[in-house]
Design a protein around this motif. Structure first.
Motif, mmCIF file in Angstrom:
data_model
loop_
_atom_site.group_PDB
_atom_site.id
_atom_site.type_symbol
_atom_site.label_atom_id
_atom_site.label_comp_id
_atom_site.label_asym_id
_atom_site.label_seq_id
_atom_site.Cartn_x
_atom_site.Cartn_y
_atom_site.Cartn_z
ATOM 1 N N GLU A 264 -50.218 31.959 -26.468
ATOM 2 C CA GLU A 264 -49.148 31.016 -26.564
ATOM 3 C C GLU A 264 -47.859 31.687 -26.346
ATOM 4 N N ARG A 265 -47.883 32.665 -25.202
ATOM 5 C CA ARG A 265 -46.882 33.492 -24.772
ATOM 6 C C ARG A 265 -45.632 32.766 -24.398
ATOM 7 N N ASP A 266 -46.137 31.696 -23.505
ATOM 8 C CA ASP A 266 -44.949 30.791 -22.998
ATOM 9 C C ASP A 266 -44.382 30.075 -23.994
ATOM 10 N N GLU A 267 -45.177 29.260 -24.930
ATOM 11 C CA GLU A 267 -44.561 28.461 -25.844
ATOM 12 C C GLU A 267 -43.777 29.372 -26.743
ATOM 13 N N ILE A 268 -43.924 30.471 -27.122
ATOM 14 C CA ILE A 268 -43.358 31.158 -28.324
ATOM 15 C C ILE A 268 -42.266 32.025 -27.665
ATOM 16 N N ARG A 269 -42.258 32.087 -26.420
ATOM 17 C CA ARG A 269 -40.860 32.545 -25.712
ATOM 18 C C ARG A 269 -39.736 31.614 -25.963
ATOM 19 N N GLU A 270 -39.854 30.485 -25.713
ATOM 20 C CA GLU A 270 -38.884 29.439 -25.809
ATOM 21 C C GLU A 270 -38.604 29.250 -27.237
ATOM 22 N N TYR A 271 -39.650 29.327 -28.348
ATOM 23 C CA TYR A 271 -39.474 29.100 -29.764
ATOM 24 C C TYR A 271 -38.564 30.243 -30.310
ATOM 25 N N PHE A 272 -38.813 31.648 -29.961
ATOM 26 C CA PHE A 272 -38.289 32.714 -30.178
ATOM 27 C C PHE A 272 -36.807 32.840 -29.667
ATOM 28 N N ASN A 273 -36.549 32.372 -28.860
ATOM 29 C CA ASN A 273 -35.294 32.023 -28.207
ATOM 30 C C ASN A 273 -34.290 31.185 -29.353
ATOM 31 N N LYS A 274 -34.741 30.343 -29.640
ATOM 32 C CA LYS A 274 -34.090 29.430 -30.357
ATOM 33 C C LYS A 274 -33.928 30.217 -31.839
ATOM 34 N N LEU A 275 -35.052 30.773 -32.206
ATOM 35 C CA LEU A 275 -35.004 31.425 -33.583
ATOM 36 C C LEU A 275 -33.546 32.925 -33.640
ATOM 37 N N GLU A 276 -33.850 33.230 -32.370
ATOM 38 C CA GLU A 276 -32.678 34.241 -32.096
ATOM 39 C C GLU A 276 -31.194 33.802 -32.175
#
Length: 291
Positions: A264-276
C-alpha cells in the motif's frame, strides 16, 4: 520439530521405564521428579547429577525416539512453558550470578530466538497471511495477558495503513461482545505465547465453530492455538526466568507490518503526509533536534 506424540513426554518416559537400562532408569526418574531443572541441563551436567556418563544420557534420548539429547531437551522445555508457575520461574533465576551475566545471557538468548525463527519460518505461509489480510472485510487482533503488548503494537501500525482493523481486548465490554458482528468474511489474528491464556483459547475455539478464518502467531506448532488456526506463523520465545522473551515475535510482527505497508506504499505515502502535517500543527513530536 518435536512430534505430537512427544508432547506429553513425562507419560512417555513412565511407559518405557521398564525397558530402560539401570543407568537410563536413573535419568528417567530424575527427569520425572525434576523436569523443570532437567530442561536446562546439558547432557554432561545431567549425567553428573545422576551419576552416569554423558553417552548414557544420549542413549537415553535415543531410546525415547529422539535423534539426540538436544531434541529431548527441547521437548522438556515445551512442557515447562505451560506447567511452571511464576514462583518456580523466579527460582530458576538463581543461575544468574550477577547483572552482567543476566545481560549477556538474555541478549544471547534473544539472538538465538531470532536466528531460530528465521531458519524455521514458513515463507509461503507468511505470504498467504499477507494475502488474507487484504482479502478480509475487517481484521480483528486478539492478544491477551503477556501477548497484549504485541497485539497493541500490531494494531497500532496496521491502523495507520488500513482502515478496517480492530484490537480486541479487556475493556468495558466482554471479548465475545466485541466479536458479536464478526463473519467468515473477516479475519482474526490471534497472538498467544506461554503461559497460554485460557480465555484466548475459548474465544478462538468459538470463532473456529463460527467459520471465521484465523491466523495464529505463536511460539511453536505444539502451541494450543496452532491446530485451531487456519494459518500459523511461529516465532521462537524462550523462557528467561519469570519473563518470556518476545523479541523474536515482535520482529516477526515488524516484518508483517512492513510487508503490508509495501503493498500500500502509494496510498500510505499520501496518508502519512497528511499525518505529518497534523503532527506538526499540533506539536505531537519534539522538533528541537530538527531546528
Amino acid at each position: 520439530m518435536i512430534d505430537e506424540n512427544k508432547k506429553d513426554l513425562l507419560l512417555q518416559i513412565q511407559k518405557n521405564f521398564s525397558k530402560l537400562s539401570k543407568g537410563q532408569k536413573l535419568i528417567a526418574q530424575f527427569i520425572i521428579d525434576n523436569y523443570d531443572k532437567a530442561a536446562f541441563m546439558t547432557a554432561s551436567k545431567l549425567g553428573i547429577k545422576v551419576g552416569v556418563s554423558e553417552s548414557t544420557v544420549v542413549r537415553f534420548a535415543n531410546a525415547l525416539g529422539f535423534e539426540g539429547y538436544p531434541e529431548l531437551q527441547k521437548a522438556l522445555q515445551e512442557i515447562i512453558k505451560t506447567k511452571l508457575t511464576t514462583v518456580q520461574r523466579v527460582e530458576m533465576a538463581n543461575e544468574y550470578s550477577n547483572e552482567g551475566a543476566i545481560l549477556k545471557k538474555v541478549l544471547k538468548s534473544d539472538m538465538d530466538n531470532i536466528r531460530s525463527t528465521l531458519e524455521n519460518i514458513d515463507y509461503e505461509e507468511f505470504q498467504e497471511v499477507i494475502d488474507k489480510i487484504f482479502e478480509a472485510e475487517r481484521i480483528y487482533i486478539i492478544g491477551l495477558r503477556s501477548s497484549t503488548a504485541i497485539a497493541e503494537y500490531l494494531g497500532f501500525y496496521l491502523n495507520l495503513i488500513l482502515d478496517n482493523v480492530k484490537i480486541v481486548g479487556y475493556g468495558i465490554s466482554d471479548i465475545f461482545e466485541q466479536l458479536l458482528r464478526i463473519s467468515n468474511k473477516d479475519l482474526v489474528i490471534c497472538i498467544s505465547y506461554p503461559r497460554y491464556s485460557n480465555r484466548t483459547l475459548e474465544v478462538i475455539n468459538h470463532l473456529r465453530e463460527e467459520g471465521v478464518p484465523i491466523v495464529g502467531i505463536t511460539d511453536s506448532l505444539l502451541s494450543p492455538i496452532a491446530n485451531i488456526s487456519d494459518y500459523c506463523l511461529t516465532a521462537k520465545s524462550n523462557m528467561v526466568s519469570f519473563v518470556d522473551s518476545l523479541v523474536a515475535p515482535l520482529s516477526l510482527i515488524n516484518a508483517l507490518i512492513i510487508a503490508v505497508g509495501m503493498r500500500e506504499r502509494d496510498e500510505i505515502r499520501e496518508y502519512f503526509n497528511k499525518l505529518e502535517n497534523i503532527w506538526y500543527k499540533y506539536n505531537i513530536y519534539d522538533r528541537k533536534g530538527n531546528q
